[in-house]
Design a protein around this motif. Structure first.
Motif, PDB file in Angstrom:
ATOM      1  N   ARG A 151      33.223   2.707  81.571  1.00 26.41           N
ATOM      2  CA  ARG A 151      34.206   3.789  81.893  1.00 26.41           C
ATOM      3  C   ARG A 151      34.340   4.960  81.116  1.00 26.41           C
ATOM      4  O   ARG A 151      34.149   4.715  80.514  1.00 26.41           O
ATOM      5  CB  ARG A 151      35.683   3.200  82.271  1.00 26.41           C
ATOM      6  CG  ARG A 151      36.054   1.886  83.539  1.00 26.41           C
ATOM      7  CD  ARG A 151      36.397   1.129  83.788  1.00 26.41           C
ATOM      8  NE  ARG A 151      37.169   0.303  84.880  1.00 26.41           N
ATOM      9  CZ  ARG A 151      36.773  -0.335  84.937  1.00 26.41           C
ATOM     10  NH1 ARG A 151      36.793  -1.008  83.559  1.00 26.41           N
ATOM     11  NH2 ARG A 151      37.454  -1.640  86.182  1.00 26.41           N
ATOM     12  N   LEU A 152      35.248   5.729  81.316  1.00 29.27           N
ATOM     13  CA  LEU A 152      35.571   7.587  80.736  1.00 29.27           C
ATOM     14  C   LEU A 152      37.264   6.897  79.935  1.00 29.27           C
ATOM     15  O   LEU A 152      37.532   7.101  80.749  1.00 29.27           O
ATOM     16  CB  LEU A 152      35.162   8.668  81.604  1.00 29.27           C
ATOM     17  CG  LEU A 152      35.262   9.953  80.710  1.00 29.27           C
ATOM     18  CD1 LEU A 152      34.475   9.826  79.606  1.00 29.27           C
ATOM     19  CD2 LEU A 152      35.222  10.434  81.664  1.00 29.27           C
ATOM     20  N   ASP A 153      37.101   7.228  78.929  1.00 32.25           N
ATOM     21  CA  ASP A 153      39.152   6.947  78.365  1.00 32.25           C
ATOM     22  C   ASP A 153      39.699   8.218  79.237  1.00 32.25           C
ATOM     23  O   ASP A 153      39.354   9.185  79.429  1.00 32.25           O
ATOM     24  CB  ASP A 153      39.168   7.125  76.731  1.00 32.25           C
ATOM     25  CG  ASP A 153      38.262   7.917  77.057  1.00 32.25           C
ATOM     26  OD1 ASP A 153      37.739   9.072  77.000  1.00 32.25           O
ATOM     27  OD2 ASP A 153      38.749   8.134  74.622  1.00 32.25           O
ATOM     28  N   GLU A 154      41.086   8.262  79.099  1.00 35.30           N
ATOM     29  CA  GLU A 154      41.852   9.256  79.290  1.00 35.30           C
ATOM     30  C   GLU A 154      41.257  10.909  78.768  1.00 35.30           C
ATOM     31  O   GLU A 154      41.191  11.699  79.164  1.00 35.30           O
ATOM     32  CB  GLU A 154      42.993   8.537  79.041  1.00 35.30           C
ATOM     33  CG  GLU A 154      43.496   7.558  80.210  1.00 35.30           C
ATOM     34  CD  GLU A 154      45.584   7.446  79.609  1.00 35.30           C
ATOM     35  OE1 GLU A 154      45.982   8.349  79.314  1.00 35.30           O
ATOM     36  OE2 GLU A 154      45.717   6.377  80.246  1.00 35.30           O
ATOM     37  N   SER A 155      41.273  10.706  76.764  1.00 30.10           N
ATOM     38  CA  SER A 155      40.987  11.481  76.762  1.00 30.10           C
ATOM     39  C   SER A 155      39.438  12.036  77.034  1.00 30.10           C
ATOM     40  O   SER A 155      39.295  13.385  76.688  1.00 30.10           O
ATOM     41  CB  SER A 155      40.799  11.670  75.157  1.00 30.10           C
ATOM     42  OG  SER A 155      40.008  10.860  74.495  1.00 30.10           O
ATOM     43  N   ARG A 156      38.762  12.006  77.591  1.00 34.06           N
ATOM     44  CA  ARG A 156      37.321  12.309  78.231  1.00 34.06           C
ATOM     45  C   ARG A 156      36.845  12.277  77.114  1.00 34.06           C
ATOM     46  O   ARG A 156      34.957  13.437  77.118  1.00 34.06           O
ATOM     47  CB  ARG A 156      37.241  13.322  79.104  1.00 34.06           C
ATOM     48  CG  ARG A 156      38.168  13.208  80.547  1.00 34.06           C
ATOM     49  CD  ARG A 156      38.128  14.346  82.176  1.00 34.06           C
ATOM     50  NE  ARG A 156      38.616  15.617  81.252  1.00 34.06           N
ATOM     51  CZ  ARG A 156      37.894  16.542  80.712  1.00 34.06           C
ATOM     52  NH1 ARG A 156      36.771  16.946  80.816  1.00 34.06           N
ATOM     53  NH2 ARG A 156      38.588  18.107  80.139  1.00 34.06           N
TER      54      ARG A 156
ATOM     55  N   ASP B 178      36.397  -3.527  75.209  1.00 35.25           N
ATOM     56  CA  ASP B 178      37.053  -3.664  74.765  1.00 35.25           C
ATOM     57  C   ASP B 178      36.159  -3.623  73.032  1.00 35.25           C
ATOM     58  O   ASP B 178      36.433  -3.094  72.077  1.00 35.25           O
ATOM     59  CB  ASP B 178      37.808  -4.757  74.078  1.00 35.25           C
ATOM     60  CG  ASP B 178      39.475  -4.776  75.110  1.00 35.25           C
ATOM     61  OD1 ASP B 178      39.279  -3.613  75.658  1.00 35.25           O
ATOM     62  OD2 ASP B 178      39.791  -5.758  74.963  1.00 35.25           O
TER      63      ASP B 178
ATOM     64  N   ARG C 275      34.694  17.106  75.344  1.00 41.61           N
ATOM     65  CA  ARG C 275      34.580  16.109  76.416  1.00 41.61           C
ATOM     66  C   ARG C 275      34.084  15.793  78.535  1.00 41.61           C
ATOM     67  O   ARG C 275      32.880  17.070  78.395  1.00 41.61           O
ATOM     68  CB  ARG C 275      36.260  16.984  77.448  1.00 41.61           C
ATOM     69  CG  ARG C 275      37.172  17.006  76.385  1.00 41.61           C
ATOM     70  CD  ARG C 275      38.094  17.392  76.373  1.00 41.61           C
ATOM     71  NE  ARG C 275      39.083  18.122  75.434  1.00 41.61           N
ATOM     72  CZ  ARG C 275      39.858  17.386  74.922  1.00 41.61           C
ATOM     73  NH1 ARG C 275      40.061  15.808  74.946  1.00 41.61           N
ATOM     74  NH2 ARG C 275      40.548  17.594  74.314  1.00 41.61           N
TER      75      ARG C 275
ATOM     76  N   CYS D 193      35.807   9.787  75.050  1.00 42.32           N
ATOM     77  CA  CYS D 193      34.523   8.235  74.589  1.00 42.32           C
ATOM     78  C   CYS D 193      34.489   7.375  76.651  1.00 42.32           C
ATOM     79  O   CYS D 193      34.896   7.841  77.356  1.00 42.32           O
ATOM     80  CB  CYS D 193      35.139   7.438  73.561  1.00 42.32           C
ATOM     81  SG  CYS D 193      34.919   5.824  73.891  1.00 42.32           S
ATOM     82  N   VAL D 194      33.415   7.251  76.179  1.00 43.23           N
ATOM     83  CA  VAL D 194      32.764   6.174  77.219  1.00 43.23           C
ATOM     84  C   VAL D 194      32.767   5.100  76.994  1.00 43.23           C
ATOM     85  O   VAL D 194      32.261   4.214  75.763  1.00 43.23           O
ATOM     86  CB  VAL D 194      31.721   6.370  78.096  1.00 43.23           C
ATOM     87  CG1 VAL D 194      31.250   7.489  78.726  1.00 43.23           C
ATOM     88  CG2 VAL D 194      30.296   6.494  77.384  1.00 43.23           C
ATOM     89  N   TYR D 195      33.247   3.952  77.692  1.00 47.52           N
ATOM     90  CA  TYR D 195      33.344   2.719  77.116  1.00 47.52           C
ATOM     91  C   TYR D 195      32.612   1.497  78.592  1.00 47.52           C
ATOM     92  O   TYR D 195      33.287   1.908  79.718  1.00 47.52           O
ATOM     93  CB  TYR D 195      34.595   2.148  76.699  1.00 47.52           C
ATOM     94  CG  TYR D 195      36.212   2.390  77.537  1.00 47.52           C
ATOM     95  CD1 TYR D 195      36.655   1.305  78.438  1.00 47.52           C
ATOM     96  CD2 TYR D 195      36.885   3.141  77.805  1.00 47.52           C
ATOM     97  CE1 TYR D 195      37.640   0.721  79.002  1.00 47.52           C
ATOM     98  CE2 TYR D 195      37.111   3.752  78.876  1.00 47.52           C
ATOM     99  CZ  TYR D 195      37.596   2.511  79.745  1.00 47.52           C
ATOM    100  OH  TYR D 195      38.703   2.120  80.544  1.00 47.52           O
TER     101      TYR D 195
ATOM    102  N   ASP E  54      31.988   0.942  73.336  1.00 53.92           N
ATOM    103  CA  ASP E  54      32.332   2.377  73.217  1.00 53.92           C
ATOM    104  C   ASP E  54      31.093   3.008  72.247  1.00 53.92           C
ATOM    105  O   ASP E  54      30.042   2.664  71.705  1.00 53.92           O
ATOM    106  CB  ASP E  54      33.597   2.590  73.123  1.00 53.92           C
ATOM    107  CG  ASP E  54      33.982   2.123  71.511  1.00 53.92           C
ATOM    108  OD1 ASP E  54      32.786   1.930  70.638  1.00 53.92           O
ATOM    109  OD2 ASP E  54      35.154   1.798  71.111  1.00 53.92           O
TER     110      ASP E  54
END
Length: 81
Positions: A53-58, A65, A4, A60-62, A68
């Motif tokens: 950006r960092l996804d909510e689960s930390r 759409d 993470r 994956c960065v993206y 990533d």
């Protein structure tokens, strides 16, 4: 174990500075991925790269759409600082 991301910062020349929960800090060179589908948008769309950006689960960065990057790839292939 899922790696993470604790901190994420875009740097010049398509480098990402990434710190993980376990304290590991790496620089990941996104320019090496520019031949992958969708990644050319990071060069073609002004400002897109800086809006990483960092996804909510930390895990994956993206950027959008289509583009990533999973944290395990960054962890494995990033250069330790």
């Amino acid at each position: 174990m899922i790696n993470r991301i604790k901190e994420l910062k875009p740097l010049p020349n398509y480098l990402l500075s990434v710190t993980f929960d376990d304290g590991r800090h790496v620089l990941y060179d996104v320019s090496e991925d520019m031949n992958l589908p969708g990644y050319s948008a990071l060069r073609e769309e002004p400002g897109l790269y800086q809006n990483v950006r960092l996804d909510e689960s930390r895990t994956c960065v993206y950027w959008n759409d289509e583009v990533d990057l999973p944290s395990d790839i960054i962890y494995e292939y990033g250069k330790p600082c």
